[in-house]
Design a protein around this motif. Structure first.
Motif, mmCIF file in Angstrom:
data_model
loop_
_atom_site.group_PDB
_atom_site.id
_atom_site.type_symbol
_atom_site.label_atom_id
_atom_site.label_comp_id
_atom_site.label_asym_id
_atom_site.label_seq_id
_atom_site.Cartn_x
_atom_site.Cartn_y
_atom_site.Cartn_z
ATOM 1 N N GLY A 86 16.620 22.856 35.944
ATOM 2 C CA GLY A 86 15.871 23.693 36.870
ATOM 3 C C GLY A 86 14.777 22.901 37.557
ATOM 4 O O GLY A 86 13.844 23.475 38.096
ATOM 5 N N HIS A 87 14.903 21.588 37.551
ATOM 6 C CA HIS A 87 13.852 20.723 38.094
ATOM 7 C C HIS A 87 13.658 20.975 39.587
ATOM 8 O O HIS A 87 14.622 20.997 40.344
ATOM 9 N N PRO A 88 12.404 21.146 40.021
ATOM 10 C CA PRO A 88 12.157 21.450 41.437
ATOM 11 C C PRO A 88 12.525 20.309 42.395
ATOM 12 O O PRO A 88 12.705 20.545 43.581
ATOM 13 N N LYS A 89 12.637 19.089 41.889
ATOM 14 C CA LYS A 89 12.991 17.963 42.761
ATOM 15 C C LYS A 89 14.475 17.622 42.729
ATOM 16 O O LYS A 89 14.904 16.627 43.298
ATOM 17 N N ALA A 90 15.282 18.462 42.092
ATOM 18 C CA ALA A 90 16.731 18.248 42.064
ATOM 19 C C ALA A 90 17.261 18.224 43.497
ATOM 20 O O ALA A 90 16.642 18.778 44.412
ATOM 21 N N ASP A 91 18.428 17.594 43.678
ATOM 22 C CA ASP A 91 18.949 17.475 45.042
ATOM 23 C C ASP A 91 20.316 18.142 45.242
ATOM 24 O O ASP A 91 20.947 17.966 46.276
ATOM 25 N N ALA A 92 20.761 18.926 44.280
ATOM 26 C CA ALA A 92 21.991 19.711 44.433
ATOM 27 C C ALA A 92 21.973 20.857 43.420
ATOM 28 O O ALA A 92 21.255 20.797 42.419
ATOM 29 N N ILE A 93 22.751 21.874 43.708
ATOM 30 C CA ILE A 93 22.887 23.008 42.795
ATOM 31 C C ILE A 93 24.368 23.201 42.501
ATOM 32 O O ILE A 93 25.177 23.341 43.416
ATOM 33 N N LEU A 94 24.704 23.169 41.217
ATOM 34 C CA LEU A 94 26.059 23.476 40.777
ATOM 35 C C LEU A 94 26.047 24.907 40.262
ATOM 36 O O LEU A 94 25.229 25.256 39.406
ATOM 37 N N ARG A 95 26.942 25.748 40.775
ATOM 38 C CA ARG A 95 27.001 27.150 40.340
ATOM 39 C C ARG A 95 28.230 27.346 39.465
ATOM 40 O O ARG A 95 29.361 27.109 39.881
ATOM 41 N N SER A 96 28.013 27.788 38.242
ATOM 42 C CA SER A 96 29.106 28.019 37.299
ATOM 43 C C SER A 96 29.918 29.249 37.712
ATOM 44 O O SER A 96 29.480 30.058 38.539
ATOM 45 N N SER A 97 31.084 29.388 37.095
ATOM 46 C CA SER A 97 31.969 30.523 37.419
ATOM 47 C C SER A 97 31.354 31.863 37.010
ATOM 48 O O SER A 97 31.730 32.897 37.548
ATOM 49 N N ASP A 98 30.390 31.830 36.076
ATOM 50 C CA ASP A 98 29.720 33.068 35.680
ATOM 51 C C ASP A 98 28.337 33.214 36.328
ATOM 52 O O ASP A 98 27.463 33.888 35.816
ATOM 53 N N ASN A 99 28.166 32.529 37.477
ATOM 54 C CA ASN A 99 27.016 32.745 38.359
ATOM 55 C C ASN A 99 25.681 32.239 37.807
ATOM 56 O O ASN A 99 24.655 32.895 37.958
ATOM 57 N N VAL A 100 25.701 31.051 37.194
ATOM 58 C CA VAL A 100 24.470 30.409 36.735
ATOM 59 C C VAL A 100 24.275 29.144 37.572
ATOM 60 O O VAL A 100 25.197 28.347 37.723
ATOM 61 N N ASP A 101 23.076 28.982 38.132
ATOM 62 C CA ASP A 101 22.766 27.832 38.971
ATOM 63 C C ASP A 101 22.123 26.716 38.159
ATOM 64 O O ASP A 101 21.131 26.939 37.453
ATOM 65 N N PHE A 102 22.699 25.527 38.287
ATOM 66 C CA PHE A 102 22.192 24.314 37.640
ATOM 67 C C PHE A 102 21.647 23.404 38.731
ATOM 68 O O PHE A 102 22.407 22.900 39.557
ATOM 69 N N ARG A 103 20.336 23.209 38.752
ATOM 70 C CA ARG A 103 19.730 22.283 39.712
ATOM 71 C C ARG A 103 19.822 20.890 39.091
ATOM 72 O O ARG A 103 19.268 20.646 38.020
ATOM 73 N N VAL A 104 20.531 19.996 39.760
ATOM 74 C CA VAL A 104 20.848 18.686 39.190
ATOM 75 C C VAL A 104 20.466 17.561 40.142
ATOM 76 O O VAL A 104 20.287 17.763 41.343
ATOM 77 N N PHE A 105 20.389 16.367 39.566
ATOM 78 C CA PHE A 105 20.170 15.151 40.341
ATOM 79 C C PHE A 105 21.517 14.469 40.547
ATOM 80 O O PHE A 105 22.192 14.105 39.576
ATOM 81 N N GLN A 106 21.900 14.299 41.791
ATOM 82 C CA GLN A 106 23.181 13.687 42.105
ATOM 83 C C GLN A 106 23.300 12.279 41.525
ATOM 84 O O GLN A 106 24.379 11.900 41.061
ATOM 85 N N LEU A 107 22.222 11.517 41.522
ATOM 86 C CA LEU A 107 22.274 10.144 41.018
ATOM 87 C C LEU A 107 22.697 10.105 39.550
ATOM 88 O O LEU A 107 23.592 9.344 39.179
ATOM 89 N N PHE A 108 22.086 10.930 38.707
ATOM 90 C CA PHE A 108 22.444 10.941 37.282
ATOM 91 C C PHE A 108 23.930 11.231 37.091
ATOM 92 O O PHE A 108 24.619 10.564 36.326
ATOM 93 N N LEU A 109 24.403 12.262 37.788
ATOM 94 C CA LEU A 109 25.797 12.666 37.606
ATOM 95 C C LEU A 109 26.758 11.632 38.188
ATOM 96 O O LEU A 109 27.808 11.357 37.609
#
Length: 104
Positions: free
Chosen positions: A16-39
């Motif tokens: 849920g980091h405010p500086k994340a640069d993408a959001i992955l949304r799960s099939s059950d509608n949960v948003d994961f704010r992620v850093f593209q570089l790490f992934l």
């Protein structure tokens, strides 16, 4: 009774980091704010996903964004996505998931 879907919920830290640069949304509608570089560094799948051309502003009318970040729908549910992302994140930011969780 409303037919509109429930608004997405937010994933637990560190997704849920405010500086994340993408959001992955799960099939059950949960948003994961992620850093593209790490992934991208941890997974060829994510590296390819983030290297795909992004829609232009003119063609992105049906592409959802939140806070200017692209929302990427994923086929995995939130429990699976959370465990997968924890393996991709640096151990100082996310604890490894317990392996007994995968018995389900």
């Amino acid at each position: 009774m409303s037919d509109s879907p429930a608004p997405p919920s937010s994933a637990s830290p560190p997704f849920g980091h405010p500086k994340a640069d993408a959001i992955l949304r799960s099939s059950d509608n949960v948003d994961f704010r992620v850093f593209q570089l790490f992934l991208s560094l941890a997974s060829p799948f994510f590296e390819t996903l983030f290297d795909l051309p992004q829609p232009s502003e003119e063609t992105s009318a049906d592409t959802e964004t939140i806070d200017g970040l692209p929302v990427i729908p994923m086929s995995e549910d939130s429990k699976t996505l959370d465990a997968l992302l924890r393996f991709c994140y640096p151990c100082t930011l996310a604890e490894d998931p317990a392996l007994h969780d995968f018995r389900d």
